[in-house]
Design a protein around this motif. Structure first.
Motif, PDB file in Angstrom:
ATOM      1  N   GLU A   1       8.152  -1.702   5.747  1.00 11.45           N
ATOM      2  CA  GLU A   1       9.238  -1.179   4.918  1.00 11.45           C
ATOM      3  C   GLU A   1      10.590  -1.550   5.522  1.00 11.45           C
ATOM      4  O   GLU A   1      10.712  -1.773   6.733  1.00 11.45           O
ATOM      5  N   LEU A   2      11.599  -1.587   4.640  1.00  9.13           N
ATOM      6  CA  LEU A   2      12.985  -1.792   5.056  1.00  9.13           C
ATOM      7  C   LEU A   2      13.848  -0.695   4.433  1.00  9.13           C
ATOM      8  O   LEU A   2      13.569  -0.229   3.325  1.00  9.13           O
ATOM      9  N   TYR A   3      14.905  -0.303   5.156  1.00  8.69           N
ATOM     10  CA  TYR A   3      15.860   0.679   4.637  1.00  8.69           C
ATOM     11  C   TYR A   3      17.171   0.450   5.370  1.00  8.69           C
ATOM     12  O   TYR A   3      17.201  -0.202   6.436  1.00  8.69           O
ATOM     13  N   SER A   4      18.254   0.985   4.817  1.00  8.92           N
ATOM     14  CA  SER A   4      19.523   0.831   5.544  1.00  8.92           C
ATOM     15  C   SER A   4      20.201   2.172   5.824  1.00  8.92           C
ATOM     16  O   SER A   4      20.890   2.310   6.825  1.00  8.92           O
ATOM     17  N   ASN A   5      20.027   3.147   4.928  1.00  2.15           N
ATOM     18  CA  ASN A   5      20.716   4.421   5.119  1.00  2.15           C
ATOM     19  C   ASN A   5      19.817   5.429   5.806  1.00  2.15           C
ATOM     20  O   ASN A   5      18.666   5.618   5.409  1.00  2.15           O
ATOM     21  N   CYS A   6      20.370   6.090   6.837  1.00  4.13           N
ATOM     22  CA  CYS A   6      19.657   7.246   7.372  1.00  4.13           C
ATOM     23  C   CYS A   6      20.640   8.149   8.096  1.00  4.13           C
ATOM     24  O   CYS A   6      21.690   7.715   8.572  1.00  4.13           O
ATOM     25  N   ASP A   7      20.288   9.432   8.152  1.00  5.76           N
ATOM     26  CA  ASP A   7      21.090  10.422   8.874  1.00  5.76           C
ATOM     27  C   ASP A   7      20.836  10.287  10.374  1.00  5.76           C
ATOM     28  O   ASP A   7      19.866   9.650  10.792  1.00  5.76           O
ATOM     29  N   GLN A   8      21.700  10.919  11.146  1.00  3.18           N
ATOM     30  CA  GLN A   8      21.425  11.077  12.568  1.00  3.18           C
ATOM     31  C   GLN A   8      20.888  12.485  12.802  1.00  3.18           C
ATOM     32  O   GLN A   8      20.951  13.345  11.922  1.00  3.18           O
ATOM     33  N   SER A   9      20.318  12.700  13.978  1.00  4.77           N
ATOM     34  CA  SER A   9      19.808  14.037  14.306  1.00  4.77           C
ATOM     35  C   SER A   9      19.975  14.263  15.800  1.00  4.77           C
ATOM     36  O   SER A   9      20.195  13.329  16.572  1.00  4.77           O
ATOM     37  N   ASP A  10      19.845  15.521  16.198  1.00  2.22           N
ATOM     38  CA  ASP A  10      19.902  15.879  17.618  1.00  2.22           C
ATOM     39  C   ASP A  10      18.487  15.987  18.186  1.00  2.22           C
ATOM     40  O   ASP A  10      17.572  16.351  17.449  1.00  2.22           O
ATOM     41  N   PRO A  11      18.293  15.718  19.480  1.00  2.00           N
ATOM     42  CA  PRO A  11      19.309  15.243  20.418  1.00  2.00           C
ATOM     43  C   PRO A  11      19.612  13.762  20.220  1.00  2.00           C
ATOM     44  O   PRO A  11      18.757  13.005  19.781  1.00  2.00           O
ATOM     45  N   LYS A  12      20.836  13.396  20.531  1.00  2.00           N
ATOM     46  CA  LYS A  12      21.232  11.993  20.468  1.00  2.00           C
ATOM     47  C   LYS A  12      22.276  11.746  21.553  1.00  2.00           C
ATOM     48  O   LYS A  12      22.855  12.705  22.089  1.00  2.00           O
ATOM     49  N   PRO A  13      22.533  10.488  21.897  1.00  2.00           N
ATOM     50  CA  PRO A  13      23.508  10.213  22.956  1.00  2.00           C
ATOM     51  C   PRO A  13      24.905  10.682  22.560  1.00  2.00           C
ATOM     52  O   PRO A  13      25.279  10.643  21.383  1.00  2.00           O
ATOM     53  N   GLY A  14      25.655  11.152  23.543  1.00  2.00           N
ATOM     54  CA  GLY A  14      27.058  11.443  23.304  1.00  2.00           C
ATOM     55  C   GLY A  14      27.841  10.142  23.191  1.00  2.00           C
ATOM     56  O   GLY A  14      27.412   9.101  23.684  1.00  2.00           O
TER      57      GLY A  14
ATOM     58  N   VAL B   1       5.088  15.533  10.699  1.00  2.00           N
ATOM     59  CA  VAL B   1       5.953  15.945  11.803  1.00  2.00           C
ATOM     60  C   VAL B   1       6.811  14.751  12.217  1.00  2.00           C
ATOM     61  O   VAL B   1       6.308  13.639  12.393  1.00  2.00           O
ATOM     62  N   TYR B   2       8.133  15.001  12.345  1.00  2.00           N
ATOM     63  CA  TYR B   2       9.112  13.940  12.609  1.00  2.00           C
ATOM     64  C   TYR B   2       9.632  14.080  14.033  1.00  2.00           C
ATOM     65  O   TYR B   2      10.125  15.149  14.417  1.00  2.00           O
ATOM     66  N   LEU B   3       9.520  12.997  14.813  1.00  2.00           N
ATOM     67  CA  LEU B   3       9.874  13.011  16.231  1.00  2.00           C
ATOM     68  C   LEU B   3      10.895  11.926  16.528  1.00  2.00           C
ATOM     69  O   LEU B   3      11.023  10.948  15.783  1.00  2.00           O
ATOM     70  N   LYS B   4      11.609  12.082  17.654  1.00  2.00           N
ATOM     71  CA  LYS B   4      12.534  11.051  18.104  1.00  2.00           C
ATOM     72  C   LYS B   4      12.655  11.096  19.617  1.00  2.00           C
ATOM     73  O   LYS B   4      12.295  12.094  20.255  1.00  2.00           O
ATOM     74  N   ALA B   5      13.184  10.020  20.194  1.00  2.00           N
ATOM     75  CA  ALA B   5      13.563  10.010  21.605  1.00  2.00           C
ATOM     76  C   ALA B   5      15.029  10.424  21.689  1.00  2.00           C
ATOM     77  O   ALA B   5      15.822  10.175  20.774  1.00  2.00           O
ATOM     78  N   ALA B   6      15.392  11.038  22.825  1.00  2.00           N
ATOM     79  CA  ALA B   6      16.754  11.560  22.946  1.00  2.00           C
ATOM     80  C   ALA B   6      17.796  10.448  23.025  1.00  2.00           C
ATOM     81  O   ALA B   6      18.982  10.703  22.808  1.00  2.00           O
ATOM     82  N   ASP B   7      17.398   9.232  23.345  1.00  2.00           N
ATOM     83  CA  ASP B   7      18.346   8.124  23.405  1.00  2.00           C
ATOM     84  C   ASP B   7      18.559   7.453  22.054  1.00  2.00           C
ATOM     85  O   ASP B   7      19.298   6.473  21.966  1.00  2.00           O
ATOM     86  N   GLU B   8      17.889   7.936  21.015  1.00  2.00           N
ATOM     87  CA  GLU B   8      18.040   7.351  19.676  1.00  2.00           C
ATOM     88  C   GLU B   8      19.020   8.197  18.857  1.00  2.00           C
ATOM     89  O   GLU B   8      18.971   9.433  18.905  1.00  2.00           O
TER      90      GLU B   8
END
Lengths: 306, 122
Positions: free
Chosen positions: A119-132, A43-50
């Motif tokens: 781990e290190l990485y450089s590419n990633c997508d964005q997702s919602d919710p995110k800051p305007g 399960v993948y989670l995020k904070a809305a400010d990220e």
């Protein structure tokens, strides 16, 4: 200041023994949002400010603990450069294919001498919710629970803290913001890759690969108090706090998720610049260093890990 | 602050050795003993319950069920293996009584190290 190399903590993968209880805890109580559930049940989670795709990954397992912590680096060229430097240092590097975690590009993965997979990485997508980003509101969805703003850092326990310090400073270009020095050597190190007081920390411990806590940033001390109300209201297992750390100055609470993994919510902390000296503590004030108001360690600090 | 350090041994009321602290010349002895206790260096004192995460993850409250019935929540396989489970070992924070119980505290199971006196001292 131009920030290059390793930019910031990206995501952390945590083992939980009861996924439904973990989702309720991290989403409803901490205040994160579910981005998606993968085919393998993670399960993948995020904070809305990220902005980025996710910052917390929950994996169902029969024990608790942390699988890995990943940092985002500036670009693919930087990633290749780190791969060479890590291999030249004598640490084996694995390639993880793009998409192994949804939304995340190719990663490089390695185990440091304390037994932790980084781990290190450089590419990633964005997702919602995110800051305007244009004529935008403070938030796009109403904050809930403890109103966590971001996955901020983690503290790990394991052997060879001196080796870990050497690797992070010489190979990954982290800075040592703060340390605890005991008569028999280094007890703990607080490392930063940017302008936060810490992005990752380690404490000396005989068992390799242990996990002390994952930390979420809150907006202010009032929100720390509100988090304490939530912890009691929902009978979340408390460790200590609200209190303050002498180290980093953070205003904090330690508590446990439903699988026994320690969480922190905190606000504040000083700003680190790369020319600043390392701040140090010795055994006389180690209590104040860790718990500034209590002025002594609690029994759990050095012994309770997953 | 003084840099002069002294070793301070402490015994309990039964004259049993409890441990040592490092005291500084300008520091109250009790303060150094409090610090030693924080580091788990004092033994043979009235024991506190081994309380950790209270959610079955950290293994601190590992114990053997001598008598009685209980139901269980998930608990970390790192600290209670299948063999342990057959022997009646549990984490006390992850079981609920279904009858009167008799339990005995057990050392935390420590993996990948020779011994961990701090963890074994419960």
């Amino acid at each position: 200041m131009a920030m290059t190399g390793v930019l910031r903590p990206g995501f952390i993968q945590i083992r939980v023994m009861d996924m439904e209880a973990a989702k309720e805890h991290y989403i409803k109580r901490i205040g994160l949002h579910q981005v998606m559930e993968g085919d393998d049940g993670r399960v993948y989670l995020k904070a809305a400010d990220e902005f980025d795709h996710h910052s917390i990954v929950l994996r169902k397992a029969d024990d608790a603990g942390c699988d890995l912590m990943a940092f985002k680096v500036l670009d693919e060229e930087t990633l290749d450069g780190f791969k060479k430097r890590i291999e030249d240092y004598g640490i084996e590097v694995d390639e993880v294919r793009a998409g192994e975690q949804p939304g995340i590009g190719r990663r490089i993965s390695f185990v440091i001498t304390s037994g932790h997979r980084i781990e290190l990485y450089s590419n990633c997508d964005q997702s919602d919710p995110k800051p305007g980003i244009f004529n935008s509101h403070i938030w796009s969805v109403e904050p809930h629970g403890m109103r966590a703003r971001r996955f901020d850092h983690a503290l790990f326990y394991g052997p060879d803290i001196d080796g870990v310090l050497d690797f992070f400073t010489k190979v990954l270009d982290f800075k040592l913001a703060e340390k605890v020095q005991m008569p028999d050597g280094l007890l703990g190190i607080w490392l930063t890759c940017g302008m936060k007081a810490h992005d990752i920390a380690f404490v000396k411990h005989p068992e390799p690969g242990k996990f002390h806590h994952v930390s979420f940033e809150l907006e202010n001390w009032n929100d720390v108090g509100r988090a304490a109300d939530i912890i009691t209201n929902f009978n979340i297992s408390i460790d200590i706090g609200p209190t303050r750390h002498g180290i980093t100055y953070g205003q904090t609470i330690y508590f446990f998720d439903p699988s026994g993994n320690r969480n922190e919510v905190f606000a504040g902390g000083y700003t680190y610049y790369p020319d600043l000296p390392t701040r140090a503590w010795d055994e006389r004030d180690v209590g104040k260093a860790i718990f500034y108001y209590e002025r002594q360690l609690n029994e759990a600090f050095l012994s309770v890990v997953t | 602050m003084s840099e002069q350090r002294f070793n301070i041994d402490v015994e309990n009321i039964n004259a049993e050795f409890c441990g040592s602290s490092t005291g500084y010349a300008d520091e109250r002895v009790l303060v150094s003993l409090e610090r030693a206790q924080g580091f788990g260096k004092l033994k043979n004192l009235p024991k506190r319950l081994p309380v950790g995460c209270r959610r079955g993850g950290c293994g601190i409250c590992r114990a053997r069920i001598l008598e009685g019935n209980y139901k269980r929540d998930p608990m970390s396989r790192e600290y209670v293996t299948l063999e342990d489970e057959k022997e009646g070992l549990v984490l006390l924070c992850a079981i609920y009584p279904l009858s009167d119980l008799k339990v005995r505290l057990e050392p935390k199971c420590v993996k990948n190290v020779e011994a961990n006196s701090q963890s074994l001292e419960i």
